[in-house]
Motif scaffolding. Structure first.
Motif, PDB file in Angstrom:
ATOM      1  N   VAL A 188     -16.602 -37.023 -49.713  1.00 15.58           N
ATOM      2  CA  VAL A 188     -17.922 -36.599 -49.225  1.00 15.58           C
ATOM      3  C   VAL A 188     -19.004 -37.052 -50.195  1.00 15.58           C
ATOM      4  CG1 VAL A 188     -19.383 -34.544 -48.885  1.00 15.58           C
ATOM      5  CG2 VAL A 188     -17.125 -34.681 -47.809  1.00 15.58           C
ATOM      6  N   ARG A 189     -18.773 -36.846 -51.484  1.00 17.00           N
ATOM      7  CA  ARG A 189     -19.756 -37.274 -52.485  1.00 17.00           C
ATOM      8  C   ARG A 189     -19.999 -38.777 -52.379  1.00 17.00           C
ATOM      9  NH1 ARG A 189     -19.434 -37.184 -57.543  1.00 17.00           N
ATOM     10  NH2 ARG A 189     -21.599 -36.647 -57.879  1.00 17.00           N
ATOM     11  N   ALA A 190     -18.927 -39.545 -52.222  1.00 12.29           N
ATOM     12  CA  ALA A 190     -19.048 -41.002 -52.123  1.00 12.29           C
ATOM     13  C   ALA A 190     -19.886 -41.402 -50.923  1.00 12.29           C
ATOM     14  CB  ALA A 190     -17.662 -41.624 -52.039  1.00 12.29           C
ATOM     15  N   ASP A 191     -19.630 -40.773 -49.792  1.00 11.34           N
ATOM     16  CA  ASP A 191     -20.389 -41.092 -48.588  1.00 11.34           C
ATOM     17  C   ASP A 191     -21.874 -40.810 -48.796  1.00 11.34           C
ATOM     18  OD1 ASP A 191     -20.430 -41.780 -45.677  1.00 11.34           O
ATOM     19  OD2 ASP A 191     -21.200 -39.739 -45.546  1.00 11.34           O
ATOM     20  N   LEU A 192     -22.178 -39.669 -49.385  1.00  9.59           N
ATOM     21  CA  LEU A 192     -23.578 -39.311 -49.608  1.00  9.59           C
ATOM     22  C   LEU A 192     -24.229 -40.229 -50.635  1.00  9.59           C
ATOM     23  CD1 LEU A 192     -23.152 -35.435 -49.545  1.00  9.59           C
ATOM     24  CD2 LEU A 192     -24.056 -36.903 -47.721  1.00  9.59           C
ATOM     25  N   LEU A 193     -23.503 -40.555 -51.697  1.00  9.99           N
ATOM     26  CA  LEU A 193     -24.026 -41.481 -52.705  1.00  9.99           C
ATOM     27  C   LEU A 193     -24.296 -42.850 -52.093  1.00  9.99           C
ATOM     28  CD1 LEU A 193     -21.680 -40.440 -55.622  1.00  9.99           C
ATOM     29  CD2 LEU A 193     -24.184 -40.305 -55.688  1.00  9.99           C
ATOM     30  N   MET A 194     -23.408 -43.290 -51.231  1.00 12.80           N
ATOM     31  CA  MET A 194     -23.585 -44.584 -50.575  1.00 12.80           C
ATOM     32  C   MET A 194     -24.849 -44.574 -49.716  1.00 12.80           C
ATOM     33  SD  MET A 194     -20.665 -46.588 -48.482  1.00 12.80           S
ATOM     34  CE  MET A 194     -20.771 -48.341 -48.201  1.00 12.80           C
ATOM     35  N   LYS A 195     -25.053 -43.495 -48.986  1.00 12.08           N
ATOM     36  CA  LYS A 195     -26.250 -43.381 -48.151  1.00 12.08           C
ATOM     37  C   LYS A 195     -27.523 -43.373 -48.981  1.00 12.08           C
ATOM     38  CE  LYS A 195     -23.977 -41.179 -44.295  1.00 12.08           C
ATOM     39  NZ  LYS A 195     -23.675 -39.956 -43.585  1.00 12.08           N
ATOM     40  N   LEU A 196     -27.409 -42.922 -50.223  1.00 14.05           N
ATOM     41  CA  LEU A 196     -28.562 -42.907 -51.127  1.00 14.05           C
ATOM     42  C   LEU A 196     -28.732 -44.232 -51.878  1.00 14.05           C
ATOM     43  CD1 LEU A 196     -28.127 -39.302 -52.534  1.00 14.05           C
ATOM     44  CD2 LEU A 196     -30.042 -40.124 -51.134  1.00 14.05           C
ATOM     45  N   GLY A 197     -27.824 -45.184 -51.628  1.00  9.70           N
ATOM     46  CA  GLY A 197     -27.910 -46.480 -52.290  1.00  9.70           C
ATOM     47  C   GLY A 197     -27.358 -46.487 -53.699  1.00  9.70           C
ATOM     48  N   ARG A 198     -26.673 -45.440 -54.082  1.00  9.09           N
ATOM     49  CA  ARG A 198     -26.086 -45.326 -55.424  1.00  9.09           C
ATOM     50  C   ARG A 198     -24.646 -45.844 -55.368  1.00  9.09           C
ATOM     51  NH1 ARG A 198     -27.913 -39.230 -56.815  1.00  9.09           N
ATOM     52  NH2 ARG A 198     -26.356 -39.494 -58.466  1.00  9.09           N
ATOM     53  N   LEU A 199     -24.549 -47.160 -55.161  1.00  2.75           N
ATOM     54  CA  LEU A 199     -23.274 -47.793 -54.838  1.00  2.75           C
ATOM     55  C   LEU A 199     -22.250 -47.737 -55.965  1.00  2.75           C
ATOM     56  CD1 LEU A 199     -24.697 -50.889 -52.947  1.00  2.75           C
ATOM     57  CD2 LEU A 199     -23.727 -48.806 -51.965  1.00  2.75           C
ATOM     58  N   GLY A 200     -22.676 -47.870 -57.189  1.00  3.44           N
ATOM     59  CA  GLY A 200     -21.738 -47.817 -58.311  1.00  3.44           C
ATOM     60  C   GLY A 200     -21.051 -46.463 -58.397  1.00  3.44           C
ATOM     61  N   GLU A 201     -21.831 -45.412 -58.232  1.00  2.00           N
ATOM     62  CA  GLU A 201     -21.268 -44.064 -58.252  1.00  2.00           C
ATOM     63  C   GLU A 201     -20.385 -43.837 -57.031  1.00  2.00           C
ATOM     64  OE1 GLU A 201     -24.280 -40.924 -59.670  1.00  2.00           O
ATOM     65  OE2 GLU A 201     -25.492 -42.684 -59.072  1.00  2.00           O
ATOM     66  N   ALA A 202     -20.814 -44.327 -55.875  1.00  2.00           N
ATOM     67  CA  ALA A 202     -20.035 -44.181 -54.651  1.00  2.00           C
ATOM     68  C   ALA A 202     -18.679 -44.875 -54.799  1.00  2.00           C
ATOM     69  CB  ALA A 202     -20.800 -44.750 -53.465  1.00  2.00           C
ATOM     70  N   LEU A 203     -18.693 -46.053 -55.375  1.00  2.00           N
ATOM     71  CA  LEU A 203     -17.455 -46.802 -55.603  1.00  2.00           C
ATOM     72  C   LEU A 203     -16.455 -45.961 -56.385  1.00  2.00           C
ATOM     73  CD1 LEU A 203     -15.667 -49.341 -55.807  1.00  2.00           C
ATOM     74  CD2 LEU A 203     -17.119 -50.089 -57.686  1.00  2.00           C
ATOM     75  N   GLY A 204     -16.899 -45.381 -57.480  1.00  2.00           N
ATOM     76  CA  GLY A 204     -16.017 -44.557 -58.304  1.00  2.00           C
ATOM     77  C   GLY A 204     -15.471 -43.348 -57.552  1.00  2.00           C
ATOM     78  N   GLU A 205     -16.301 -42.740 -56.737  1.00  2.00           N
ATOM     79  CA  GLU A 205     -15.858 -41.571 -55.976  1.00  2.00           C
ATOM     80  C   GLU A 205     -14.883 -41.958 -54.870  1.00  2.00           C
ATOM     81  OE1 GLU A 205     -16.855 -37.929 -56.530  1.00  2.00           O
ATOM     82  OE2 GLU A 205     -16.691 -39.203 -58.302  1.00  2.00           O
ATOM     83  N   PHE A 206     -15.119 -43.094 -54.200  1.00  2.00           N
ATOM     84  CA  PHE A 206     -14.157 -43.549 -53.193  1.00  2.00           C
ATOM     85  C   PHE A 206     -12.809 -43.835 -53.837  1.00  2.00           C
ATOM     86  CE2 PHE A 206     -17.785 -44.968 -50.327  1.00  2.00           C
ATOM     87  CZ  PHE A 206     -17.509 -44.038 -49.335  1.00  2.00           C
ATOM     88  N   GLU A 207     -12.824 -44.455 -55.019  1.00  2.00           N
ATOM     89  CA  GLU A 207     -11.574 -44.741 -55.724  1.00  2.00           C
ATOM     90  C   GLU A 207     -10.874 -43.455 -56.138  1.00  2.00           C
ATOM     91  OE1 GLU A 207     -12.995 -47.383 -58.777  1.00  2.00           O
ATOM     92  OE2 GLU A 207     -12.519 -49.154 -57.562  1.00  2.00           O
ATOM     93  N   ARG A 208     -11.624 -42.481 -56.608  1.00  2.00           N
ATOM     94  CA  ARG A 208     -11.046 -41.183 -57.000  1.00  2.00           C
ATOM     95  C   ARG A 208     -10.428 -40.500 -55.789  1.00  2.00           C
ATOM     96  NH1 ARG A 208     -12.538 -35.699 -57.682  1.00  2.00           N
ATOM     97  NH2 ARG A 208     -11.463 -34.807 -59.469  1.00  2.00           N
ATOM     98  N   ALA A 209     -11.135 -40.486 -54.673  1.00  4.74           N
ATOM     99  CA  ALA A 209     -10.617 -39.866 -53.456  1.00  4.74           C
ATOM    100  C   ALA A 209      -9.334 -40.558 -52.998  1.00  4.74           C
ATOM    101  CB  ALA A 209     -11.672 -39.910 -52.356  1.00  4.74           C
ATOM    102  N   ALA A 210      -9.312 -41.888 -53.056  1.00  2.00           N
ATOM    103  CA  ALA A 210      -8.121 -42.640 -52.649  1.00  2.00           C
ATOM    104  C   ALA A 210      -6.931 -42.289 -53.537  1.00  2.00           C
ATOM    105  CB  ALA A 210      -8.401 -44.141 -52.701  1.00  2.00           C
ATOM    106  N   ALA A 211      -7.174 -42.106 -54.819  1.00  2.23           N
ATOM    107  CA  ALA A 211      -6.093 -41.760 -55.744  1.00  2.23           C
ATOM    108  C   ALA A 211      -5.567 -40.345 -55.502  1.00  2.23           C
ATOM    109  CB  ALA A 211      -6.580 -41.902 -57.185  1.00  2.23           C
ATOM    110  N   LEU A 212      -6.412 -39.476 -54.990  1.00  2.00           N
ATOM    111  CA  LEU A 212      -6.014 -38.073 -54.800  1.00  2.00           C
ATOM    112  C   LEU A 212      -5.294 -37.814 -53.475  1.00  2.00           C
ATOM    113  CD1 LEU A 212      -9.183 -36.219 -56.150  1.00  2.00           C
ATOM    114  CD2 LEU A 212      -6.897 -36.250 -57.185  1.00  2.00           C
ATOM    115  N   THR A 213      -5.531 -38.644 -52.463  1.00  3.73           N
ATOM    116  CA  THR A 213      -4.933 -38.357 -51.157  1.00  3.73           C
ATOM    117  C   THR A 213      -3.487 -38.832 -51.085  1.00  3.73           C
ATOM    118  OG1 THR A 213      -5.219 -38.468 -48.773  1.00  3.73           O
ATOM    119  CG2 THR A 213      -5.746 -40.475 -50.004  1.00  3.73           C
ATOM    120  N   GLN A 214      -2.703 -38.124 -50.309  1.00  2.52           N
ATOM    121  CA  GLN A 214      -1.310 -38.495 -50.061  1.00  2.52           C
ATOM    122  C   GLN A 214      -1.157 -39.190 -48.703  1.00  2.52           C
ATOM    123  OE1 GLN A 214       1.083 -38.005 -52.477  1.00  2.52           O
ATOM    124  NE2 GLN A 214      -0.708 -37.382 -53.644  1.00  2.52           N
TER     125      GLN A 214
END
Length: 91
Positions: free
Chosen positions: A41-67
């Protein structure tokens, strides 16, 4: 979980910054700290705000956490989209 849904509702009603503010507060909740949907969710919102570097890190974190493999693939794809957009902005 209810508060995470509320963050998305706030984002839809008042813009991504409003949702991100609540999502950021939820990062302090021990029960949600390792829940993959919070960084997603944070990544999606960051992406919408144009904060792509932060969004990238959050998408990667989410991917690592999901099974869930399909969900992980979607999150990795969104991270890659951030990478591409960041590279385009640097040109």
């Amino acid at each position: 979980m209810i508060e995470l849904n509320r963050a998305m509702a706030l984002a839809m009603a008042f813009g991504p910054a409003a949702g991100l503010e609540l999502a950021d507060q939820l990062m302090q909740e021990p029960a949600l700290r390792n829940y993959h949907l919070l960084p997603s969710v944070r990544a999606d919102l960051l992406m919408k705000l144009g904060r792509l570097g932060e969004a990238l890190g959050e998408f990667e974190r989410a991917a690592a956490l999901t099974q869930n493999a399909p969900e992980r693939a979607m999150l990795v794809e969104r991270a890659q989209l951030c990478r591409v957009e960041l590279a385009d902005k640097q040109k």
